[in-house]
Design an enzyme around this catalytic site. Structure first.
Site, PDB file in Angstrom:
ATOM      1  N   HIS A  44       7.623  -0.492  -0.034  1.00 46.11           N
ATOM      2  CA  HIS A  44       9.156   0.491  -0.445  1.00 46.11           C
ATOM      3  C   HIS A  44       9.951   0.872   0.916  1.00 46.11           C
ATOM      4  O   HIS A  44      11.317  -0.069   0.940  1.00 46.11           O
ATOM      5  CB  HIS A  44       8.799   1.625  -0.816  1.00 46.11           C
ATOM      6  CG  HIS A  44       8.600   1.693  -2.238  1.00 46.11           C
ATOM      7  ND1 HIS A  44       9.281   1.197  -3.103  1.00 46.11           N
ATOM      8  CD2 HIS A  44       6.768   2.322  -2.575  1.00 46.11           C
ATOM      9  CE1 HIS A  44       7.929   1.363  -3.526  1.00 46.11           C
ATOM     10  NE2 HIS A  44       6.789   2.260  -4.032  1.00 46.11           N
TER      11      HIS A  44
ATOM     12  N   ASP B 174       6.517  -2.322  -9.523  1.00 50.58           N
ATOM     13  CA  ASP B 174       5.894  -0.889  -9.339  1.00 50.58           C
ATOM     14  C   ASP B 174       5.250  -0.392 -10.866  1.00 50.58           C
ATOM     15  O   ASP B 174       4.306  -0.869 -11.506  1.00 50.58           O
ATOM     16  CB  ASP B 174       7.123  -0.255  -8.414  1.00 50.58           C
ATOM     17  CG  ASP B 174       6.031   0.277  -7.648  1.00 50.58           C
ATOM     18  OD1 ASP B 174       5.377   0.775  -7.754  1.00 50.58           O
ATOM     19  OD2 ASP B 174       7.433   1.635  -7.124  1.00 50.58           O
TER      20      ASP B 174
END
Length: 454
Positions: free
Chosen positions: A269, A320
């Site tokens: 991220h 994800d």
């Protein structure tokens, strides 16, 4: 041996025509010939297939279930997380295996050649270990045997509920392990992979600065001297504030000063970084594992891709939360986020390469590095991870080279993917996974069993 012939192929030297690729019995590329006569499986535009570097497979079964706003007017990642905790408390090992096989099938159909599974759902509801402490890891392995995807399994170390060392909440209890307990789980997970193909890998994932003790985080490269190391980092503003309060530094600052970050690491991220942190982390050699669709869905923020790439940073992409599995859309979302933030066009292009080519080249290199997988190149000795695009499609008609790559990413979608090989396993043919019917049937039975779980 298999033989593939492509009208055009993206080789390390650039675009080439009439390319024949021979795949050895072990799944590696044995020979590459340009200007060759047609022979074997005919394809249109042949590309290296990248690695999906970040997945929580079980969350795919939640897709579409959390789009209503709850009673909290500031609905966010943290309220979504509570819904996720309630959902996972219903999952059995059979559910996990069926969902994971479905996710891996979709990854292959999207064009990914391999999957790094960031796996933290280890124990029974209530936190009691299964008789086989690595039971759920064995289910991830079983799913990979069915789907045929190249797997890099990352068992996740998750010990605390926050930087203050508090106990795990009820929703997190299925994740938890002490350092010694996690070492035992990791060893058993590694053993569960022995029956899988030779391209299978294993690494380790300290979940985050919030979930693992600082002494363990400082010594991870010593505790686990081999394999990739992945960790969530600087995803949310509240996370940054918590780390800064307890560790007296921002997450990226603390990690750089204390964890020996290098090319073994993939940081997931990194949407909450200052410009100076962005440049410093890029120069560490670590990969930024970006998940643009999920980061958009959860309101994580925008990764500073322009500054990162200009500083020489390595990047890769992952799906994800698996709310939507689409390789082309991950790349498009990444670039569009930069355009929206900066009010620009073609934000990630360079004078030498188009937007699509520059991003695609980057994720091929970064994905291979993050998984420690010899892939990302149509080159002798590499695993035969490749995808083919349909040049007969109206979306690709008359488009060649970098323009064809851009057409797929920005004007088309993953329906243009006709064939995918993972270490030579020809798992997607004519746009569909060869075991699609049975994998989908098992997934539907699982969804039926999980009705009203959220």
């Amino acid at each position: 041996m298999q033989t593939i012939w492509a009208e055009t192929a993206l080789l390390p030297s650039g675009w080439a025509s009439d390319v024949r690729i021979d795949i050895d019995a072990d799944g590696r590329i044995g020979a590459v010939h340009e200007g060759a006569p047609q022979q074997g499986v005919r394809t249109g535009m042949l590309l290296p297939a990248p690695v999906n570097v970040h997945s929580h497979a079980f969350q795919r079964a939640m897709a579409g279930l959390t789009e209503r706003r709850g009673p909290d007017p500031s609905d966010s990642f943290w309220t979504w997380r509570q819904l996720m905790f309630r959902f996972l408390d219903r999952l059995t090992p059979d559910h996990i295996e069926a969902i994971t096989a479905f996710v891996q099938m979709e990854m292959l159909e999207a064009g990914y050649g391999a999957n790094v599974e960031f796996h933290y759902l280890h124990h029974q509801p209530g936190g009691v270990p299964y008789d086989n402490i690595a039971e759920t890891s064995t289910r991830i392995a079983a799913a990979a045997q069915q789907s045929g995807i190249g797997l890099c399994l990352l068992p996740v170390h998750y010990q605390f509920g926050g930087c203050d060392g508090r106990d795990l909440s009820a929703g997190q209890i299925r994740f938890g392990n002490t350092r010694d307990g996690f070492a035992a789980l990791h060893a058993d997970a590694a053993a569960s992979l022995e029956a899988l193909p030779q391209d299978t890998g294993i690494g380790v994932a300290p979940h985050s600065l919030r979930a693992v003790g600082v002494d363990d985080l400082k010594s991870y490269t010593t505790l686990f001297p081999d394999g990739p190391i992945h960790m969530h980092l600087a995803e949310q503003v509240a996370e940054v504030d918590e780390v800064q309060h307890h560790l007296r530094a921002r997450p990226v600052e603390w990690a750089l000063d204390n964890m020996g970050l290098n090319a073994r690491w993939c940081l997931i991220h990194c949407t909450q970084m200052t410009p100076d942190e962005t440049v410093a982390l890029a120069r560490s050699g670590a990969v930024a594992g970006l998940c643009p669709i999920t980061e958009s869905s959860l309101g994580d923020g925008i990764f500073d891709g322009v500054r990162w790439i200009d500083a020489g940073g390595a990047l890769a992409v992952g799906s994800d939360s698996n709310i939507r599995i689409s390789l082309s859309e991950e790349l498009r979302t990444l670039d569009y986020s930069q355009r929206l933030r900066d009010g620009s066009r073609a934000a990630l292009a360079s004078p030498e390469k188009s937007t699509g080519r520059r991003i695609f080249d980057g994720i091929l290199r970064g994905g291979a590095q993050a998984a420690q997988r010899r892939s990302g190149r149509i080159e002798v000795g590499c695993w035969a991870d490749m995808l083919s695009l349909d040049t007969a499609s109206e979306h690709m008609w008359g488009r060649t080279g970098d323009t064809g790559l851009d057409a797929w990413i920005f004007a088309g979608d993953d329906r243009l993917v006709t064939d995918v090989w993972s270490a030579g396993r020809h798992m997607v043919q004519g746009g569909n996974h060869i075991k699609r019917a049975q994998i989908v049937a098992a997934y539907k039975r699982t969804i039926d069993a999980l009705r009203d779980a959220v």
